[in-house]
Design a protein around this motif. Structure first.
Motif, PDB file in Angstrom:
ATOM      1  N   PRO A  75       0.833  -1.211   0.000  1.00 16.43           N
ATOM      2  CA  PRO A  75       0.000   0.000   0.000  1.00 16.43           C
ATOM      3  C   PRO A  75       0.866   1.259   0.000  1.00 16.43           C
ATOM      4  CG  PRO A  75      -0.740  -1.561   1.665  1.00 16.43           C
ATOM      5  CD  PRO A  75       0.579  -2.061   1.158  1.00 16.43           C
ATOM      6  N   ALA A  76       0.291   2.341  -0.468  1.00 17.21           N
ATOM      7  CA  ALA A  76       1.023   3.605  -0.522  1.00 17.21           C
ATOM      8  C   ALA A  76       1.423   4.049   0.882  1.00 17.21           C
ATOM      9  CB  ALA A  76       0.143   4.672  -1.189  1.00 17.21           C
ATOM     10  N   ASN A  77       2.680   4.489   1.006  1.00 17.21           N
ATOM     11  CA  ASN A  77       3.234   5.007   2.258  1.00 17.21           C
ATOM     12  C   ASN A  77       3.297   3.968   3.377  1.00 17.21           C
ATOM     13  OD1 ASN A  77       3.445   7.591   1.083  1.00 17.21           O
ATOM     14  ND2 ASN A  77       1.341   8.082   1.691  1.00 17.21           N
ATOM     15  N   PHE A  78       3.073   2.696   3.063  1.00 18.06           N
ATOM     16  CA  PHE A  78       3.065   1.686   4.114  1.00 18.06           C
ATOM     17  C   PHE A  78       4.450   1.479   4.706  1.00 18.06           C
ATOM     18  CE2 PHE A  78       3.328  -2.633   5.767  1.00 18.06           C
ATOM     19  CZ  PHE A  78       2.237  -2.649   6.625  1.00 18.06           C
ATOM     20  N   LEU A  79       5.481   1.517   3.866  1.00 22.88           N
ATOM     21  CA  LEU A  79       6.841   1.282   4.364  1.00 22.88           C
ATOM     22  C   LEU A  79       7.253   2.350   5.374  1.00 22.88           C
ATOM     23  CD1 LEU A  79       8.778   0.091   1.174  1.00 22.88           C
ATOM     24  CD2 LEU A  79       7.983  -1.267   3.111  1.00 22.88           C
ATOM     25  N   ALA A  80       6.874   3.597   5.112  1.00 23.46           N
ATOM     26  CA  ALA A  80       7.223   4.671   6.050  1.00 23.46           C
ATOM     27  C   ALA A  80       6.516   4.467   7.392  1.00 23.46           C
ATOM     28  CB  ALA A  80       6.846   6.024   5.447  1.00 23.46           C
ATOM     29  N   LEU A  81       5.245   4.075   7.337  1.00 24.71           N
ATOM     30  CA  LEU A  81       4.514   3.815   8.576  1.00 24.71           C
ATOM     31  C   LEU A  81       5.071   2.594   9.293  1.00 24.71           C
ATOM     32  CD1 LEU A  81       0.865   4.410   7.284  1.00 24.71           C
ATOM     33  CD2 LEU A  81       2.233   5.948   8.697  1.00 24.71           C
ATOM     34  N   ALA A  82       5.429   1.574   8.519  1.00 28.15           N
ATOM     35  CA  ALA A  82       5.976   0.361   9.133  1.00 28.15           C
ATOM     36  C   ALA A  82       7.309   0.641   9.802  1.00 28.15           C
ATOM     37  CB  ALA A  82       6.138  -0.731   8.074  1.00 28.15           C
ATOM     38  N   GLU A  83       8.109   1.496   9.215  1.00 31.21           N
ATOM     39  CA  GLU A  83       9.402   1.838   9.809  1.00 31.21           C
ATOM     40  C   GLU A  83       9.213   2.529  11.161  1.00 31.21           C
ATOM     41  OE1 GLU A  83      13.468   2.310  10.375  1.00 31.21           O
ATOM     42  OE2 GLU A  83      12.403   1.097   8.891  1.00 31.21           O
ATOM     43  N   GLY A  84       8.236   3.447  11.241  1.00 29.19           N
ATOM     44  CA  GLY A  84       7.964   4.118  12.508  1.00 29.19           C
ATOM     45  C   GLY A  84       7.454   3.160  13.565  1.00 29.19           C
ATOM     46  N   LYS A  85       6.569   2.239  13.189  1.00 27.27           N
ATOM     47  CA  LYS A  85       6.055   1.247  14.145  1.00 27.27           C
ATOM     48  C   LYS A  85       7.168   0.320  14.615  1.00 27.27           C
ATOM     49  CE  LYS A  85       2.075  -0.669  13.456  1.00 27.27           C
ATOM     50  NZ  LYS A  85       0.936  -1.406  12.850  1.00 27.27           N
ATOM     51  N   TYR A  86       8.053  -0.038  13.697  1.00 26.46           N
ATOM     52  CA  TYR A  86       9.141  -0.957  14.046  1.00 26.46           C
ATOM     53  C   TYR A  86      10.097  -0.312  15.041  1.00 26.46           C
ATOM     54  CZ  TYR A  86      13.165  -4.052  13.493  1.00 26.46           C
ATOM     55  OH  TYR A  86      14.224  -4.907  13.723  1.00 26.46           O
ATOM     56  N   GLN A  87      10.453   0.943  14.826  1.00 22.57           N
ATOM     57  CA  GLN A  87      11.364   1.630  15.743  1.00 22.57           C
ATOM     58  C   GLN A  87      10.730   1.782  17.129  1.00 22.57           C
ATOM     59  OE1 GLN A  87      14.506   2.282  15.190  1.00 22.57           O
ATOM     60  NE2 GLN A  87      14.343   1.516  13.077  1.00 22.57           N
ATOM     61  N   PHE A  88       9.438   2.055  17.181  1.00 22.38           N
ATOM     62  CA  PHE A  88       8.752   2.180  18.469  1.00 22.38           C
ATOM     63  C   PHE A  88       8.693   0.838  19.192  1.00 22.38           C
ATOM     64  CE2 PHE A  88       4.904   2.437  21.146  1.00 22.38           C
ATOM     65  CZ  PHE A  88       5.255   3.518  21.930  1.00 22.38           C
ATOM     66  N   SER A  89       8.490  -0.236  18.434  1.00 19.76           N
ATOM     67  CA  SER A  89       8.443  -1.564  19.050  1.00 19.76           C
ATOM     68  C   SER A  89       9.816  -1.960  19.593  1.00 19.76           C
ATOM     69  CB  SER A  89       7.953  -2.605  18.037  1.00 19.76           C
ATOM     70  OG  SER A  89       8.883  -2.773  16.977  1.00 19.76           O
ATOM     71  N   ILE A  90      10.893  -1.522  18.923  1.00 22.15           N
ATOM     72  CA  ILE A  90      12.242  -1.790  19.429  1.00 22.15           C
ATOM     73  C   ILE A  90      12.437  -1.115  20.788  1.00 22.15           C
ATOM     74  CG2 ILE A  90      14.704  -1.339  19.072  1.00 22.15           C
ATOM     75  CD1 ILE A  90      14.288  -1.704  16.108  1.00 22.15           C
ATOM     76  N   ASP A  91      12.046   0.144  20.878  1.00 23.71           N
ATOM     77  CA  ASP A  91      12.187   0.867  22.153  1.00 23.71           C
ATOM     78  C   ASP A  91      11.365   0.199  23.256  1.00 23.71           C
ATOM     79  OD1 ASP A  91      13.808   2.694  20.878  1.00 23.71           O
ATOM     80  OD2 ASP A  91      12.213   4.131  20.496  1.00 23.71           O
ATOM     81  N   THR A  92      10.146  -0.203  22.934  1.00 21.86           N
ATOM     82  CA  THR A  92       9.284  -0.850  23.930  1.00 21.86           C
ATOM     83  C   THR A  92       9.874  -2.178  24.375  1.00 21.86           C
ATOM     84  OG1 THR A  92       7.359   0.184  22.893  1.00 21.86           O
ATOM     85  CG2 THR A  92       6.941  -1.637  24.415  1.00 21.86           C
ATOM     86  N   TYR A  93      10.374  -2.942  23.411  1.00 21.06           N
ATOM     87  CA  TYR A  93      11.001  -4.228  23.731  1.00 21.06           C
ATOM     88  C   TYR A  93      12.214  -4.040  24.632  1.00 21.06           C
ATOM     89  CZ  TYR A  93      14.264  -8.104  23.018  1.00 21.06           C
ATOM     90  OH  TYR A  93      15.176  -9.111  23.210  1.00 21.06           O
ATOM     91  N   GLU A  94      13.091  -3.092  24.295  1.00 20.11           N
ATOM     92  CA  GLU A  94      14.311  -2.885  25.065  1.00 20.11           C
ATOM     93  C   GLU A  94      14.004  -2.416  26.485  1.00 20.11           C
ATOM     94  OE1 GLU A  94      16.493  -0.188  22.620  1.00 20.11           O
ATOM     95  OE2 GLU A  94      17.395  -1.782  21.399  1.00 20.11           O
ATOM     96  N   ASN A  95      13.028  -1.538  26.653  1.00 23.13           N
ATOM     97  CA  ASN A  95      12.665  -1.065  27.995  1.00 23.13           C
ATOM     98  C   ASN A  95      12.088  -2.198  28.842  1.00 23.13           C
ATOM     99  OD1 ASN A  95      13.457   1.586  27.474  1.00 23.13           O
ATOM    100  ND2 ASN A  95      11.452   2.165  26.688  1.00 23.13           N
ATOM    101  N   THR A  96      11.231  -3.009  28.237  1.00 21.09           N
ATOM    102  CA  THR A  96      10.643  -4.138  28.970  1.00 21.09           C
ATOM    103  C   THR A  96      11.711  -5.171  29.304  1.00 21.09           C
ATOM    104  OG1 THR A  96       8.572  -3.770  27.762  1.00 21.09           O
ATOM    105  CG2 THR A  96       8.807  -5.857  28.936  1.00 21.09           C
ATOM    106  N   LYS A  97      12.581  -5.428  28.353  1.00 21.16           N
ATOM    107  CA  LYS A  97      13.666  -6.391  28.565  1.00 21.16           C
ATOM    108  C   LYS A  97      14.569  -5.935  29.709  1.00 21.16           C
ATOM    109  CE  LYS A  97      16.380  -9.843  27.021  1.00 21.16           C
ATOM    110  NZ  LYS A  97      15.949 -11.260  26.838  1.00 21.16           N
ATOM    111  N   ALA A  98      14.890  -4.648  29.750  1.00 18.31           N
ATOM    112  CA  ALA A  98      15.759  -4.121  30.801  1.00 18.31           C
ATOM    113  C   ALA A  98      15.129  -4.291  32.174  1.00 18.31           C
ATOM    114  CB  ALA A  98      16.064  -2.643  30.536  1.00 18.31           C
TER     115      ALA A  98
END
Length: 253
Positions: A75-98
């Motif tokens: 879909p149009a602009n999906f990659l840009a949205l997916a990149e933002g969601k992925y970066q946010f999920s990384i931060d959430t994962y790292e904080n929970t893991k810590a």
């Protein structure tokens, strides 16, 4: 007769898989962080740590597959949205893991058996038989923030934990977190589990409950809220006294 051709909406399986796994990871972290971490046992924390890694691995795999596709297939602009969601999920994962790793380290330190050099030898009484009295474990009740409960909690926590010679400040802060709930627990949870933060957390908890003006106001409020004595009850008591004074059998000579 010509048949009308109906165009179907495009299907993007890799995009749907990424959204599903990413949302699953975020929900898992949200559920974990919604409960006090002190309530999880060591074994349960290890299981949750493995589950967290599994969710994150699924998100990574879905993300890699997603970005191997041509932009025209998504879909149009999906990659840009997916990149933002992925970066946010990384931060959430790292904080929970810590949080999990820190709590596991603290539990391990608390449960670590004392070495022989840390255990002081028990003094012996010369020329007297040794008598050992096994006492029940002494601990403090959970403190929820009541002003009336504070003096007892303060003194017991000081005796059991603060004055314990083998507990590190971080371990004392762990026990302080475990022994406080409600308004008191909210104060303590603001401080991360480190050696430097124990005294800060204890002072922050100590301050509002040692406020003399507040203690006096609380006592006054308690007195004002005492149930009133019924007028009939007081009159009945006076009448009983008058009756007894007229009764010669009840008079004290």
């Amino acid at each position: 007769m010509e048949h009308q051709v109906t165009k179907c909406k495009p299907h993007y399986p890799c995009a749907q898989i990424f959204d599903k796994t990413n949302d699953g990871l975020m929900r898992y972290c949200a559920r974990f962080n919604s409960s006090p971490i002190e309530e999880f046992s060591e074994n349960l924390l290890k299981i949750k740590n493995n589950s967290l890694d599994d969710w994150y691995k699924q998100v990574q795999d879905a993300y890699d597959v997603l970005f191997q596709k041509d932009k025209e297939d998504l879909p149009a602009n999906f990659l840009a949205l997916a990149e933002g969601k992925y970066q946010f999920s990384i931060d959430t994962y790292e904080n929970t893991k810590a949080k999990i790793v820190q709590q596991l380290k603290l539990i391990s330190a608390v449960n670590q058996p004392m070495s022989s050099s840390q255990i002081e030898p028990r003094p012996k009484i010369v020329e007297q038989p040794e008598i050992y009295l096994q006492l029940p474990p002494c601990d403090t009740e959970t403190f929820y923030g009541g002003y009336d409960e504070w003096p007892s909690f303060r003194d017991m926590f000081t005796a059991v934990y603060i004055n314990h010679p083998l507990l590190s400040p971080a371990q004392k802060l762990y026990h302080l977190r475990y022994k406080t709930r409600g308004q008191a627990g909210d104060i303590v949870k603001r401080f991360a589990l480190t050696n430097d933060n124990f005294q800060l957390a204890w002072d922050a908890l100590h301050s509002p409950y040692e406020n003399k003006r507040q203690l006096v106001d609380n006592q006054v409020t308690t007195l004002l809220n005492l149930p009133k004595v019924r007028k009939e009850t007081s009159e009945e008591f006076i009448n009983a006294l008058n009756t007894s004074s007229r009764n010669p059998l009840l008079c004290i000579k």
